[in-house]
Design a protein around this motif. Sequence first.
Motif, PDB file in Angstrom:
ATOM      1  N   LYS A  71       0.828  -1.216   0.000  1.00  0.00           N
ATOM      2  CA  LYS A  71       0.000   0.000   0.000  1.00  0.00           C
ATOM      3  C   LYS A  71       0.859   1.261   0.000  1.00  0.00           C
ATOM      4  O   LYS A  71       0.545   2.241  -0.677  1.00  0.00           O
TER       5      LYS A  71
ATOM      6  N   ASP B 246       0.282   3.789  -2.954  1.00  0.00           N
ATOM      7  CA  ASP B 246      -0.292   5.100  -2.621  1.00  0.00           C
ATOM      8  C   ASP B 246       0.653   6.239  -3.004  1.00  0.00           C
ATOM      9  O   ASP B 246       0.216   7.334  -3.343  1.00  0.00           O
TER      10      ASP B 246
ATOM     11  N   ASN C  61      -3.794  -9.046 -11.957  1.00  0.00           N
ATOM     12  CA  ASN C  61      -5.195  -9.399 -11.861  1.00  0.00           C
ATOM     13  C   ASN C  61      -5.285 -10.934 -11.777  1.00  0.00           C
ATOM     14  O   ASN C  61      -4.622 -11.622 -12.566  1.00  0.00           O
TER      15      ASN C  61
ATOM     16  N   THR D  99      -3.779  -8.702   5.267  1.00  0.00           N
ATOM     17  CA  THR D  99      -4.981  -7.865   5.417  1.00  0.00           C
ATOM     18  C   THR D  99      -5.802  -8.358   6.606  1.00  0.00           C
ATOM     19  O   THR D  99      -6.169  -7.594   7.498  1.00  0.00           O
TER      20      THR D  99
ATOM     21  N   THR E   1      -8.391  -1.736   7.077  1.00  0.00           N
ATOM     22  CA  THR E   1      -7.673  -1.439   5.826  1.00  0.00           C
ATOM     23  C   THR E   1      -7.439  -2.733   5.052  1.00  0.00           C
ATOM     24  O   THR E   1      -7.436  -3.817   5.630  1.00  0.00           O
ATOM     25  N   LYS E   2      -7.225  -2.551   3.763  1.00  0.00           N
ATOM     26  CA  LYS E   2      -7.058  -3.727   2.916  1.00  0.00           C
ATOM     27  C   LYS E   2      -5.810  -3.588   2.069  1.00  0.00           C
ATOM     28  O   LYS E   2      -5.571  -2.513   1.508  1.00  0.00           O
TER      29      LYS E   2
ATOM     30  N   SER F 188      -5.358  -4.217  -0.877  1.00  0.00           N
ATOM     31  CA  SER F 188      -6.079  -4.592  -2.085  1.00  0.00           C
ATOM     32  C   SER F 188      -5.902  -3.518  -3.137  1.00  0.00           C
ATOM     33  O   SER F 188      -5.254  -2.490  -2.896  1.00  0.00           O
ATOM     34  N   TYR F 189      -6.490  -3.751  -4.283  1.00  0.00           N
ATOM     35  CA  TYR F 189      -6.321  -2.851  -5.415  1.00  0.00           C
ATOM     36  C   TYR F 189      -7.707  -2.440  -5.925  1.00  0.00           C
ATOM     37  O   TYR F 189      -8.586  -3.288  -6.057  1.00  0.00           O
ATOM     38  N   SER F 190      -7.868  -1.151  -6.198  1.00  0.00           N
ATOM     39  CA  SER F 190      -9.135  -0.689  -6.760  1.00  0.00           C
ATOM     40  C   SER F 190      -8.937  -0.323  -8.216  1.00  0.00           C
ATOM     41  O   SER F 190      -8.081   0.510  -8.526  1.00  0.00           O
ATOM     42  N   ASP F 191      -9.711  -0.940  -9.055  1.00  0.00           N
ATOM     43  CA  ASP F 191      -9.620  -0.631 -10.479  1.00  0.00           C
ATOM     44  C   ASP F 191     -10.494   0.595 -10.759  1.00  0.00           C
ATOM     45  O   ASP F 191     -11.716   0.549 -10.609  1.00  0.00           O
TER      46      ASP F 191
ATOM     47  N   GLU G  39     -13.989  -2.184  -9.464  1.00  0.00           N
ATOM     48  CA  GLU G  39     -13.741  -3.434  -8.720  1.00  0.00           C
ATOM     49  C   GLU G  39     -12.648  -3.251  -7.672  1.00  0.00           C
ATOM     50  O   GLU G  39     -11.671  -2.549  -7.924  1.00  0.00           O
ATOM     51  N   ASN G  40     -12.834  -3.898  -6.539  1.00  0.00           N
ATOM     52  CA  ASN G  40     -11.766  -3.898  -5.537  1.00  0.00           C
ATOM     53  C   ASN G  40     -11.422  -5.347  -5.217  1.00  0.00           C
ATOM     54  O   ASN G  40     -12.302  -6.136  -4.892  1.00  0.00           O
TER      55      ASN G  40
END
Length: 453
Positions: free
Chosen positions: A156, A160, A203, A277, A297-298, A300-303, A308-309
């Motif tokens: 992250k 970020d 992905n 996570t 918190t995650k 993760s990835y947000s498209d 999509e997350n």
Amino acid sequence: MPAKSVNDIVALCKRRGFIFTGSEIYGGLGGAYDYGPYGVELMRNIRNAWWNAMIYARNDIEGLDAALISNRLMWKYSGHEGSFSDPLVECKKCGARMRQDKMKDQTKCDNCGSTDLTEPRAYQLMMGLSIGAMADGAINAYLRPETATTTYVNFKNVLDSKPHKLPFGIAQIGKAFRNEISPRGFVFRMREFEQAEMQYFVNPSDDEKYFEYWKNERLAWWINVLGIPAEKLRFLPHEKLAHYAKAAVDIEYAFPDGFDEVEGVHNRQDFDLGSHTKAQNEFKLSAKVLENKDSTTKLSYSDAQTGENFVPYVIETAMGVNRAMLAIMIEAYDEEDLGDGKSRTVLKLKPWLSPVKAAVIPLVRNVPEIVDLSNKLVDDLRKLAIGRIELENSGNIGKNYRRHDEIGTPVCITVDHQTLEDGTVTLRYRDTMDQVRVKTDEVPQKLLEIVKQ
Ligand code: ATP
């Protein structure tokens, strides 16, 4: 002919200052080695080549250098504290301790041949630390046993601070520590070693494609960049997969004792980002760092396009830098018969890998003009910023050539009386031993051409 035995390399490394036994004057320490003046240069060149290929030549991979010491909780939740272990077997007759999966015959002691062995037990490989005055000897940190986990926990932070679309990667080169049961094979299996690892976040639907892609990229790098002959390398797919892996393959090199692993390529799925996570949220909730489950918190990835997350899958490439150096030295090593009972040992390294790029040798040391010209040439060559240029101030020319052959210096340059008359110097090439006279002011350009190879 490459080295027939790792012992040839061990002797050369000690004799010429590549690698020394760690803590040597106090009896050594198993699995720890010190890199000497030429070893550090060769390692640096390998690292740079990897960094060039992974980061500078691409748009999609970022660099990272995480701490070697880390919070115990990180290694607890990554699963290492519970399961990063090797099966240890002890011989009841001679007391030898062996790693079961590496024994020649699992029913017999490697040392004395006895069949009276203990059942295997899990032997923890991580080195625990007790850090800070409050720790009172309790383990509260670990030396990292791999770079990978220290990359995942920064997923992250990197994303970020430097946004990327998938797929993208994070690469690290650095030390790793494992309390190996039986260090062996010189720098092949050590307790302190260096890894060059890259975690590629993809992905989940693309994982197989990128696993194939990285397998082929990495093998091609060993062949085309390091120059290891293709027939000395092979893929060995893992038959038994680790619980987190969907696919794994080793890249193996034909060491003198047989093929063995130098790099691994793994499809780790979403295991690592997923478990951190889950774990960090449990930890933060229990420590009341978070108010409630909604604020977790995650990793993760947000498209941005699809909204999509998801937790990306990871394709990992994991190389041992020390093993790469060992393979390179074995390949480059040659003992040449020069006739008349004479022979020489020569390290036919690719010049860009050579620890010393050129040696300048004043043939006569009591003629100030010759010494001055040699110093000036050294200064000019150093301005090229291509690595180490040595000035030889002692020993006879034959000894100097022999030393530079053994450390792999591609060219020696001698300055002599003729230089004062016609401004030429002798270039003596390592591999052919050919000697040619060239104008001094042409030497920098010639050297630039040589070290590109
Ligand atoms: P092994 O099965 O040989 O113990 P591994 O599969 O656990 O190794 P990884 O965790 O995948 O190894 O590490 C990646 C690379 O790091 C390996 O391919 C190897 O080149 C290097 N490496 C691993 N352990 C050591 C060690 N003890 N000494 C030197 N290099 C090592």
